[in-house]
Structure formats: structure tokens, C-alpha cells
Design a protein around this motif. Structure first.
Motif, PDB file in Angstrom:
ATOM      1  N   VAL A  81       0.862  -1.182   0.000  1.00  0.00           N
ATOM      2  CA  VAL A  81       0.000   0.000   0.000  1.00  0.00           C
ATOM      3  C   VAL A  81       0.898   1.231   0.000  1.00  0.00           C
ATOM      4  CG1 VAL A  81      -1.794   1.246   1.232  1.00  0.00           C
ATOM      5  CG2 VAL A  81      -1.793  -1.249   1.241  1.00  0.00           C
ATOM      6  N   VAL A  82       0.789   2.043  -1.045  1.00  0.00           N
ATOM      7  CA  VAL A  82       1.637   3.222  -1.202  1.00  0.00           C
ATOM      8  C   VAL A  82       0.747   4.457  -1.244  1.00  0.00           C
ATOM      9  CG1 VAL A  82       3.341   4.355  -2.678  1.00  0.00           C
ATOM     10  CG2 VAL A  82       3.301   1.853  -2.521  1.00  0.00           C
ATOM     11  N   ALA A  83       1.057   5.439  -0.395  1.00  0.00           N
ATOM     12  CA  ALA A  83       0.282   6.681  -0.383  1.00  0.00           C
ATOM     13  C   ALA A  83       0.383   7.368  -1.737  1.00  0.00           C
ATOM     14  CB  ALA A  83       0.787   7.600   0.721  1.00  0.00           C
ATOM     15  N   THR A  85      -0.900   6.243  -4.518  1.00  0.00           N
ATOM     16  CA  THR A  85      -1.096   5.270  -5.599  1.00  0.00           C
ATOM     17  C   THR A  85      -2.310   4.425  -5.272  1.00  0.00           C
ATOM     18  OG1 THR A  85       1.291   5.169  -5.977  1.00  0.00           O
ATOM     19  CG2 THR A  85      -0.038   3.384  -6.899  1.00  0.00           C
ATOM     20  N   LYS A  86      -3.285   4.417  -6.162  1.00  0.00           N
ATOM     21  CA  LYS A  86      -4.517   3.673  -5.922  1.00  0.00           C
ATOM     22  C   LYS A  86      -4.231   2.177  -5.801  1.00  0.00           C
ATOM     23  CE  LYS A  86      -9.239   3.379  -7.595  1.00  0.00           C
ATOM     24  NZ  LYS A  86     -10.184   3.824  -8.618  1.00  0.00           N
ATOM     25  N   THR A  87      -4.752   1.567  -4.732  1.00  0.00           N
ATOM     26  CA  THR A  87      -4.566   0.136  -4.502  1.00  0.00           C
ATOM     27  C   THR A  87      -5.410  -0.658  -5.495  1.00  0.00           C
ATOM     28  OG1 THR A  87      -4.223   0.553  -2.145  1.00  0.00           O
ATOM     29  CG2 THR A  87      -4.717  -1.705  -2.789  1.00  0.00           C
ATOM     30  N   VAL A  88      -4.797  -1.685  -6.069  1.00  0.00           N
ATOM     31  CA  VAL A  88      -5.531  -2.559  -6.986  1.00  0.00           C
ATOM     32  C   VAL A  88      -5.891  -3.844  -6.250  1.00  0.00           C
ATOM     33  CG1 VAL A  88      -4.481  -1.630  -9.078  1.00  0.00           C
ATOM     34  CG2 VAL A  88      -3.376  -3.523  -7.903  1.00  0.00           C
ATOM     35  N   GLY A  89      -6.996  -4.456  -6.639  1.00  0.00           N
ATOM     36  CA  GLY A  89      -7.438  -5.690  -5.998  1.00  0.00           C
ATOM     37  C   GLY A  89      -6.487  -6.848  -6.283  1.00  0.00           C
ATOM     38  N   TYR A  90      -6.447  -7.784  -5.355  1.00  0.00           N
ATOM     39  CA  TYR A  90      -5.607  -8.965  -5.543  1.00  0.00           C
ATOM     40  C   TYR A  90      -6.318 -10.171  -4.956  1.00  0.00           C
ATOM     41  CZ  TYR A  90      -4.258  -8.399  -0.621  1.00  0.00           C
ATOM     42  OH  TYR A  90      -4.277  -8.278   0.744  1.00  0.00           O
ATOM     43  N   ARG A 129      -4.859  -4.576   2.587  1.00  0.00           N
ATOM     44  CA  ARG A 129      -3.762  -5.461   2.998  1.00  0.00           C
ATOM     45  C   ARG A 129      -3.925  -5.686   4.500  1.00  0.00           C
ATOM     46  NH1 ARG A 129       1.603  -6.261   0.613  1.00  0.00           N
ATOM     47  NH2 ARG A 129       3.010  -6.992   2.235  1.00  0.00           N
ATOM     48  N   TYR A 130      -3.946  -6.948   4.918  1.00  0.00           N
ATOM     49  CA  TYR A 130      -4.280  -7.313   6.294  1.00  0.00           C
ATOM     50  C   TYR A 130      -3.058  -7.845   7.042  1.00  0.00           C
ATOM     51  CZ  TYR A 130      -9.020  -6.939   4.562  1.00  0.00           C
ATOM     52  OH  TYR A 130     -10.186  -6.456   4.000  1.00  0.00           O
ATOM     53  N   VAL A 131      -2.969  -7.472   8.327  1.00  0.00           N
ATOM     54  CA  VAL A 131      -1.896  -7.909   9.217  1.00  0.00           C
ATOM     55  C   VAL A 131      -2.508  -8.133  10.598  1.00  0.00           C
ATOM     56  CG1 VAL A 131       0.249  -7.206  10.360  1.00  0.00           C
ATOM     57  CG2 VAL A 131      -0.121  -6.596   7.989  1.00  0.00           C
ATOM     58  N   ALA A 132      -2.001  -9.111  11.357  1.00  0.00           N
ATOM     59  CA  ALA A 132      -2.435  -9.296  12.749  1.00  0.00           C
ATOM     60  C   ALA A 132      -1.190  -9.386  13.621  1.00  0.00           C
ATOM     61  CB  ALA A 132      -3.274 -10.560  12.893  1.00  0.00           C
ATOM     62  N   ALA A 169      -5.131  -1.983   5.585  1.00  0.00           N
ATOM     63  CA  ALA A 169      -4.726  -0.706   4.993  1.00  0.00           C
ATOM     64  C   ALA A 169      -4.954  -0.717   3.491  1.00  0.00           C
ATOM     65  CB  ALA A 169      -3.257  -0.428   5.291  1.00  0.00           C
ATOM     66  N   SER A 170      -5.372   0.435   2.959  1.00  0.00           N
ATOM     67  CA  SER A 170      -5.583   0.567   1.516  1.00  0.00           C
ATOM     68  C   SER A 170      -5.555   2.039   1.140  1.00  0.00           C
ATOM     69  CB  SER A 170      -6.921  -0.054   1.100  1.00  0.00           C
ATOM     70  OG  SER A 170      -7.066  -0.039  -0.303  1.00  0.00           O
ATOM     71  N   GLU A 171      -5.280   2.296  -0.118  1.00  0.00           N
ATOM     72  CA  GLU A 171      -5.344   3.639  -0.690  1.00  0.00           C
ATOM     73  C   GLU A 171      -6.368   3.575  -1.819  1.00  0.00           C
ATOM     74  OE1 GLU A 171      -5.372   6.775  -0.860  1.00  0.00           O
ATOM     75  OE2 GLU A 171      -3.279   7.366  -0.933  1.00  0.00           O
ATOM     76  N   LEU A 172      -7.644   3.823  -1.491  1.00  0.00           N
ATOM     77  CA  LEU A 172      -8.734   3.628  -2.440  1.00  0.00           C
ATOM     78  C   LEU A 172      -8.882   4.758  -3.444  1.00  0.00           C
ATOM     79  CD1 LEU A 172     -11.446   2.227  -0.001  1.00  0.00           C
ATOM     80  CD2 LEU A 172     -10.003   0.926  -1.572  1.00  0.00           C
TER      81      LEU A 172
END
Length: 197
Positions: A81-83, A85-90, A129-132, A169-172
Motif C-alpha cells: 500500500v503506497v500513499a 497510488t490507488k490500490t488494486v485488488g488482488y 492489505r491485512y496484518v495481525a 490498509a488501503s489507498e482507495l
């Protein structure tokens, strides 16, 4: 035939001014409706994070009940995830292989797994993008969902932690500000960066 010609001549169309007024009204309505539509669209995309974090929370709590500890999970394989830059689905789980470890709860051990280890796999394409991270929160109870909204948790964990924190986190909208959602064992899904997409 003369009557038909007279009737044809009496038919009138719209004047240019009437047409311009209609076009102006449509333009005003579009100027009001389109931004609202885009905002509702972004809010619906955020529902993914809320739903998936709720399911991750349920899986972590079930894992802790079964194995006696919370599992730290490194970021799900996907684009960074980059500020700006629009996040693309994966696709969830692409390339992620379950660690296959059967006992994460060894005293003094550091552990990092994948989401499949706690029994969670998202369906379809995801935008977050998920993290625990297993977390003691320095003895603080309850563990908040949004302790550090500026960054995601690292994904590490050690035995003896009293809870966990999961982040998405995402940059939509590519506005330069990353949208972060969080959940913990004590709190459900929460928007950590309110008003940010």
C-alpha cells in the motif's frame, strides 16, 4: 388536406432558451449527485475491511481458545500500500502457504503465521492489505483497535501476549492518505482514519 397543413403548422417545438434551461438543470443535478455517488462507492469498498476484520477477530479468538495464544500474522501476500497510488485488488492467499506448525504456544517462542493457520481465507478479490499482531499493550486492557493509525502492525507475536490487534490498509482514492481500519480482541472493526478513503 388544408386542415392537415394548418394542424401541422400549429405544432411548435421547444425554443432554444427552454432547451438551455433544461440542460442547465441537468448539469446542476449532476454536479450535486456525482460527488455523492463517488463517496457512497468508496464507503461500500470500506465495507470489505470491516467485514474481513470481524471475521479475522473471530478466527483469532477461536485460535486462542484452542491453542492458548494469539497468532501474529505477517501481511497477506499482495501489493504494497503506497500513499498516492490507488490500490488494486488482488486474490487472497496467492502464494501464501500455511506454515504447517501445529503448536504456536511454546513459552518464549516468537511466531508468525499466515491467515490460513487461524482458519481464515477471504473470498474474491480484496482491496485492503491485512496484518495481525499479538499484543500485550503494556498491560493495558482493553486493547484498542486503533492504537497506531499511522502504520500497520508488524505481524510479530510472542507467547504470553494478552490480546491481538489486526489492521487493514488501503489507498482507495489515491489522495496521498492511506485508509486504515483496525480490530482487536477487545474491540470490533473500527475506522482508524475517519473520512479517509
Amino acid at each position: 388536406m388544408c386542415k392537415q397543413l394548418k394542424a401541422f403548422r400549429k405544432q411548435e417545438g421547444f425554443t432554444l432558451i427552454e432547451l438551455m434551461i433544461v440542460v442547465a438543470i441537468i448539469g446542476i443535478l449532476a454536479a450535486i449527485a456525482i460527488p455523492n455517488f463517488l463517496q457512497y462507492q468508496m464507503k461500500s469498498r470500506q465495507a470489505e475491511a470491516k467485514t474481513n476484520l470481524g471475521a479475522i477477530r473471530t478466527s483469532e479468538v477461536a485460535f486462542q481458545a484452542e491453542r492458548g495464544c494469539y497468532l501474529g500474522i505477517a501481511a497477506e501476500a499482495g501489493p504494497a500500500v503506497v500513499a498516492g497510488t490507488k490500490t488494486v485488488g488482488y486474490a487472497w492467499g496467492a502464494g501464501a502457504v500455511p506454515a504447517g506448525v501445529t503448536n504456536f504456544c511454546i513459552a518464549g517462542g516468537t511466531f508468525t503465521g499466515v491467515f490460513r493457520d487461524i482458519g481464515y481465507v477471504a473470498t474474491g478479490s480484496v482491496l485492503y492489505r491485512y496484518v495481525a499482531q499479538a499484543d500485550a499493550a503494556v498491560g493495558a486492557v482493553p486493547i484498542t483497535a486503533c492504537a497506531a493509525p499511522a502504520a500497520q502492525a508488524t505481524g510479530a507475536g510472542t507467547v504470553g501476549q494478552t490480546g491481538f490487534r489486526a489492521t487493514a490498509a488501503s489507498e482507495l482514492d489515491a489522495d496521498g492518505v492511506i485508509s486504515i481500519w483496525g480490530a482487536s480482541n477487545d474491540n470490533g472493526s473500527a475506522d482508524c482514519t475517519i473520512g479517509t478513503f
